[in-house]
Design a protein around this motif. Structure first.
Motif, mmCIF file in Angstrom:
data_model
loop_
_atom_site.group_PDB
_atom_site.id
_atom_site.type_symbol
_atom_site.label_atom_id
_atom_site.label_comp_id
_atom_site.label_asym_id
_atom_site.label_seq_id
_atom_site.Cartn_x
_atom_site.Cartn_y
_atom_site.Cartn_z
ATOM 1 N N ILE A 73 0.550 1.303 -3.581
ATOM 2 C CA ILE A 73 0.262 0.161 -2.727
ATOM 3 C C ILE A 73 -1.181 -0.311 -2.869
ATOM 4 O O ILE A 73 -1.467 -1.488 -2.755
ATOM 5 N N ALA A 74 -2.088 0.607 -3.161
ATOM 6 C CA ALA A 74 -3.490 0.239 -3.289
ATOM 7 C C ALA A 74 -3.728 -0.688 -4.471
ATOM 8 O O ALA A 74 -4.659 -1.476 -4.465
ATOM 9 N N GLU A 75 -2.864 -0.610 -5.483
ATOM 10 C CA GLU A 75 -3.033 -1.462 -6.649
ATOM 11 C C GLU A 75 -2.352 -2.817 -6.466
ATOM 12 O O GLU A 75 -2.621 -3.740 -7.210
ATOM 13 N N GLU B 9 1.221 22.416 0.205
ATOM 14 C CA GLU B 9 2.368 22.036 -0.605
ATOM 15 C C GLU B 9 2.666 20.549 -0.482
ATOM 16 O O GLU B 9 3.000 19.890 -1.460
ATOM 17 N N VAL B 10 2.590 20.044 0.716
ATOM 18 C CA VAL B 10 2.932 18.650 0.944
ATOM 19 C C VAL B 10 1.877 17.720 0.348
ATOM 20 O O VAL B 10 2.179 16.611 -0.074
ATOM 21 N N LYS B 11 0.664 18.169 0.303
ATOM 22 C CA LYS B 11 -0.443 17.378 -0.229
ATOM 23 C C LYS B 11 -0.632 16.100 0.571
ATOM 24 O O LYS B 11 -0.830 15.020 0.024
ATOM 25 N N LYS C 140 -5.976 10.274 0.945
ATOM 26 C CA LYS C 140 -7.113 9.894 0.104
ATOM 27 C C LYS C 140 -6.776 8.725 -0.814
ATOM 28 O O LYS C 140 -7.592 7.842 -1.020
ATOM 29 N N ARG C 141 -5.573 8.732 -1.366
ATOM 30 C CA ARG C 141 -5.185 7.656 -2.278
ATOM 31 C C ARG C 141 -4.938 6.351 -1.541
ATOM 32 O O ARG C 141 -5.118 5.277 -2.097
ATOM 33 N N ILE D 2 -6.306 5.335 1.610
ATOM 34 C CA ILE D 2 -7.190 5.430 2.769
ATOM 35 C C ILE D 2 -7.177 4.161 3.609
ATOM 36 O O ILE D 2 -7.258 4.225 4.831
ATOM 37 N N VAL D 3 -7.054 3.010 2.988
ATOM 38 C CA VAL D 3 -7.078 1.756 3.740
ATOM 39 C C VAL D 3 -5.832 1.633 4.602
ATOM 40 O O VAL D 3 -5.916 1.326 5.801
ATOM 41 N N VAL D 4 -4.674 1.905 4.023
ATOM 42 C CA VAL D 4 -3.425 1.834 4.786
ATOM 43 C C VAL D 4 -3.413 2.897 5.877
ATOM 44 O O VAL D 4 -2.994 2.642 7.004
ATOM 45 N N SER D 5 -3.906 4.101 5.549
ATOM 46 C CA SER D 5 -3.921 5.192 6.526
ATOM 47 C C SER D 5 -4.825 4.860 7.704
ATOM 48 O O SER D 5 -4.465 5.115 8.858
ATOM 49 N N SER D 6 -5.988 4.295 7.434
ATOM 50 C CA SER D 6 -6.888 3.949 8.544
ATOM 51 C C SER D 6 -6.302 2.816 9.373
ATOM 52 O O SER D 6 -6.427 2.808 10.604
ATOM 53 N N GLY D 7 -5.633 1.876 8.742
ATOM 54 C CA GLY D 7 -4.949 0.827 9.492
ATOM 55 C C GLY D 7 -3.843 1.394 10.359
ATOM 56 O O GLY D 7 -3.646 0.960 11.497
ATOM 57 N N PHE D 8 -3.114 2.387 9.823
ATOM 58 C CA PHE D 8 -2.040 3.018 10.588
ATOM 59 C C PHE D 8 -2.595 3.725 11.826
ATOM 60 O O PHE D 8 -2.049 3.592 12.920
ATOM 61 N N VAL D 9 -3.688 4.465 11.657
ATOM 62 C CA VAL D 9 -4.275 5.190 12.796
ATOM 63 C C VAL D 9 -4.741 4.206 13.859
ATOM 64 O O VAL D 9 -4.483 4.393 15.059
ATOM 65 N N GLY D 10 -5.417 3.145 13.436
ATOM 66 C CA GLY D 10 -5.865 2.139 14.401
ATOM 67 C C GLY D 10 -4.698 1.492 15.113
ATOM 68 O O GLY D 10 -4.715 1.307 16.339
ATOM 69 N N GLY D 11 -3.668 1.121 14.370
ATOM 70 C CA GLY D 11 -2.485 0.521 14.980
ATOM 71 C C GLY D 11 -1.764 1.476 15.902
ATOM 72 O O GLY D 11 -1.251 1.084 16.958
ATOM 73 N N PHE D 12 -1.715 2.761 15.524
ATOM 74 C CA PHE D 12 -1.071 3.761 16.371
ATOM 75 C C PHE D 12 -1.777 3.871 17.714
ATOM 76 O O PHE D 12 -1.136 3.903 18.768
ATOM 77 N N LEU D 13 -3.110 3.891 17.682
ATOM 78 C CA LEU D 13 -3.879 3.980 18.933
ATOM 79 C C LEU D 13 -3.689 2.722 19.779
ATOM 80 O O LEU D 13 -3.574 2.811 21.005
#
Length: 161
Positions: free
Chosen positions: A48-50, A134-136, A142-143, A145-156
């Motif tokens: 998705i980052a690409e 194992e799950v990594k 890390k790969r 990070i932008v989507v993950s940070s958006g998810f955390v903000g949206g979750f809150l």
């Protein structure tokens, strides 16, 4: 007669020789260059980052996070209401004399359960760490990070709404 057939473009098939040359295909290299999702989704598919801009990634992560947070909030409220309501009914039944609760036994059982959970928690910690490795999950974060940070903000935000 063979000259006439060759001029017309119709050559007689040659007898197969044992020295025919076959092309060897390296499947690992082929798999790297011809990924299955490229044929299914097109050449622009991939991480998705690409694919999308930073703003789009934040919006997608935030939207998904908000939905997850909102659902978590609603389900949490229902669960808290059910547990609290059950405890309230138990207290009313105890006060009215319908139910007699042996609070000493309850306290003893709760302490026993606490000790049991502490033992299990000490033993479970290495299993949880190996599961995370194992799950990594950290590699995914890390790969993306932008989507993950958006998810955390949206979750809150979903929890707060």
């Amino acid at each position: 007669m063979a000259d006439v057939d060759q001029r017309a473009g119709k050559e007689e098939p040659e007898a197969e020789s044992e020295d025919e040359v076959y092309e060897v295909v390296d499947l690992t290299e082929y798999a790297r260059t011809h990924q299955w999702w490229s044929t299914v989704f097109g050449n622009n598919s991939g991480p998705i980052a690409e694919k999308y801009s930073v703003a789009t990634q934040i919006m997608m992560g935030g939207g998904a996070g908000w939905c997850a947070g909102y659902l978590f909030q609603k389900v949490g409220k229902i669960a808290a209401t059910a547990v609290g309501g059950g405890f309230l009914l138990l207290q009313i039944a105890n006060h009215s004399g319908y139910v007699q609760v042996d609070w000493k036994k309850v306290e003893k059982d709760v302490n026993k359960a606490k000790k049991h959970l502490k033992k299990k928690a000490k033993k479970a910690a290495p299993e949880i760490n190996s599961f995370i490795e194992e799950v990594k999950a950290t590699d995914f974060i890390k790969r993306n990070i932008v989507v993950s940070s958006g998810f955390v903000g949206g979750f809150l935000l979903g929890l707060a709404s």
